[in-house]
Design an enzyme around this catalytic site. Structure first.
Site, short mmCIF file in Angstrom:
data_model
loop_
_atom_site.label_atom_id
_atom_site.label_comp_id
_atom_site.label_asym_id
_atom_site.label_seq_id
_atom_site.Cartn_x
_atom_site.Cartn_y
_atom_site.Cartn_z
N LEU A 22 0.83 -1.21 0.00
CA LEU A 22 0.00 0.00 0.00
C LEU A 22 0.86 1.25 0.00
O LEU A 22 0.49 2.29 -0.55
CB LEU A 22 -0.93 0.01 1.22
CG LEU A 22 -2.07 -1.01 1.19
CD1 LEU A 22 -2.86 -0.94 2.48
CD2 LEU A 22 -2.97 -0.81 -0.01
N ASP A 143 5.06 15.39 10.97
CA ASP A 143 5.25 14.98 9.57
C ASP A 143 3.97 15.18 8.79
O ASP A 143 3.59 14.35 7.96
CB ASP A 143 5.71 13.51 9.51
CG ASP A 143 6.29 13.16 8.14
OD1 ASP A 143 6.47 11.96 7.87
OD2 ASP A 143 6.52 14.10 7.35
C1 LIG Z 1 0.81 7.29 5.00
C2 LIG Z 1 2.10 6.65 4.59
C3 LIG Z 1 2.11 5.14 4.86
N1 LIG Z 1 0.97 4.49 4.22
C4 LIG Z 1 -0.20 4.15 4.81
C5 LIG Z 1 -1.00 3.59 3.82
C6 LIG Z 1 -2.36 3.10 3.95
N2 LIG Z 1 -3.03 2.92 2.79
C7 LIG Z 1 -4.33 2.54 2.84
N3 LIG Z 1 -5.01 2.38 1.66
C8 LIG Z 1 -4.57 2.48 0.35
C9 LIG Z 1 -3.27 2.85 -0.02
C10 LIG Z 1 -2.91 2.92 -1.37
C11 LIG Z 1 -3.87 2.61 -2.36
C12 LIG Z 1 -3.52 2.66 -3.81
O1 LIG Z 1 -4.35 2.45 -4.65
N4 LIG Z 1 -2.25 2.96 -4.17
C13 LIG Z 1 -1.89 3.02 -5.56
C14 LIG Z 1 -5.16 2.23 -1.98
C15 LIG Z 1 -5.51 2.16 -0.64
N5 LIG Z 1 -5.01 2.31 3.97
C16 LIG Z 1 -4.34 2.48 5.15
N6 LIG Z 1 -4.77 2.32 6.42
C17 LIG Z 1 -3.76 2.61 7.29
C18 LIG Z 1 -2.63 2.95 6.57
C19 LIG Z 1 -3.00 2.88 5.19
C20 LIG Z 1 -0.28 3.65 2.62
N7 LIG Z 1 0.92 4.20 2.89
#
Ligand SMILES: CCCn1cc(-c2nc(Nc3ccc(C(=O)NC)cc3)nc3[nH]ccc23)cn1
Length: 278
Positions: A22, A143
Site C-alpha cells: 500500500l 510529519d
Molecule cells: C501514510 C504513509 C504510509 N501508508 C499508509 C498507507 C495506507 N493505505 C491505505 N489504503 C490504500 C493505499 C494505497 C492505495 C492505492 O491504490 N495505491 C496506488 C489504496 C488504498 N489504507 C491504510 N490504512 C492505514 C494505513 C493505510 C499507505 N501508505
C-alpha cells in the site's frame, strides 16, 4: 466485529493473507491484507504496517507509534485495529483500518477534474480537525504532509502515519528532537530546521504547506520541495540546503499561491507563523 474488535485485539499471523503493498511510512511499509480466520475469503481487509528491519528505526520507536495511534479516537485520524505478533512475539505489526481510496496525492491527481473548491475546503477542514484533536492530546505530528493524508471516501480524509509523533512535555510548549532523522525540511517551520523545536505552531506551519499541496492538486511539478529548490537556486555554495531555506523564509519569501487557488483561500489571515519571522 464485536466492539472489543476495535482495540487491544490481537491478530493471529496464520490467518493473515497478504494481498498487495500500500505504501511506505516512517520506519516501515504498509501492506493490504485480508484477515481470514474462516479461510473462505470472507474476512475483513486491513492495512498492516510492518517494521522495516534494515532502517535505523528500532522496535522501541515502533512500539511508541503503536501506543500513539492506539490512543487516538477521531473521525479524521486513521483507526487502530490491533497488533499482530509473529516469530513468537519477536516482531510485531500494526493493524489499522484499510482506507480504500489511498493517498491524497494519488486521489487528487486521478480525480482532479471532479474536485471543486468546496470539496477541497472540506478536506482542509477535516485535516484541521484531526490536527486540533491531536493538539488536544498534546501530540505534535511532526510529519504533516499530503503524503501522510489518506482518503476514506469521496468526502472524508484522515491523518495517517504517527512514526514521528511526540508528546509535548507538560512543562513546555515544544518538543526538542535530539536526533533529527531524514527530515522533511520543506514542510518544517523555521525553528524546526534551526533548533529542532516542534510545537503545535510548527504543525500549523506544516498544515499551511499541506494547504498549498491541496490547492495545487498535489501536482508534482509544483510540489513544495521543487518550488523551494527553484527559489534557493540549484547552485549550492557551502551553506546547506536547510540554511538556504531558512534564509529565504526569514526574508519572508513564501510558497507562491497555487494558480487555481480561490482568492478567499489565497488571502487567509496571515498565520502567526509569519508573525514569528518578523
Ligand atoms: C501514510 C504513509 C504510509 N501508508 C499508509 C498507507 C495506507 N493505505 C491505505 N489504503 C490504500 C493505499 C494505497 C492505495 C492505492 O491504490 N495505491 C496506488 C489504496 C488504498 N489504507 C491504510 N490504512 C492505514 C494505513 C493505510 C499507505 N501508505
Amino acid at each position: 466485529g464485536p466492539s472489543n474488535q476495535q482495540d487491544q485485539s490481537v491478530y493471529e499471523e496464520r490467518h493473515l493473507r497478504y494481498i498487495s503493498p500500500l505504501g511506505k511510512g516512517n520506519f516501515g511499509s504498509v501492506e493490504l491484507c485480508r484477515y481470514d480466520p474462516l479461510g473462505d475469503n470472507t474476512g475483513e481487509l486491513i492495512a498492516v504496517k510492518k517494521l522495516q528491519p534494515n532502517k535505523q528505526s528500532n522496535l522501541e520507536d515502533f512500539q511508541k507509534e503503536i501506543n500513539t495511534i492506539r490512543s487516538l479516537h477521531c473521525d479524521y485520524i486513521v483507526k487502530y485495529r490491533g497488533v499482530c505478533y509473529s516469530m513468537g512475539r519477536l516482531s510485531m505489526s500494526l493493524v489499522m483500518e484499510y482506507l480504500p481510496y489511498g493517498s491524497l496525492i494519488g486521489y487528487l491527481e486521478k480525480n482532479r477534474q471532479l474536485i471543486n473548491n468546496r470539496r477541497m475546503l472540506l478536506f482542509a477542514s477535516q485535516i484541521c480537525k484531526g490536527l486540533e484533536y491531536l493538539q488536544s492530546m498534546r501530540y505534535v505530528h511532526r510529519d504533516l504532509a499530503a503524503r501522510n493524508i489518506l482518503v476514506a471516501s469521496d468526502t472524508l480524509v484522515k491523518i495517517a502515519d504517527f512514526g514521528l509523533t511526540k508528546i509535548i512535555p507538560f512543562d513546555k510548549e515544544y518538543y526538542r528532537v535530539t536526533h533529527p532523522g531524514e527530515s522533511p525540511i520543506f514542510w518544517y517551520a523555521p525553528e524546526s530546521i534551526t533548533e529542532s523545536k516542534f510545537s503545535h505552531k510548527s504543525d500549523v506551519w506544516s498544515f499551511g504547506v499541506v494547504l498549498h499541496e491541496l490547492f495545487s492538486y498535489c501536482e508534482h511539478n509544483c510540489n513544495p520541495k521543487r518550488l523551494y529548490m527553484q527559489e534557493i537556486g540549484n547552485d549550492m555554495q557551502g551553506l546547506s540546503i536547510s540554511m538556504h531555506l531558512v534564509d529565504i523564509l526569514k526574508d519572508n519569501w513564501r510558497l507562491p499561491a497555487p494558480p487555481l487557488c480561490p482568492p478567499r483561500v489565497r488571502h487567509l489571515p496571515q498565520p502567526y507563523a509569519t508573525l514569528r519571522v518578523a
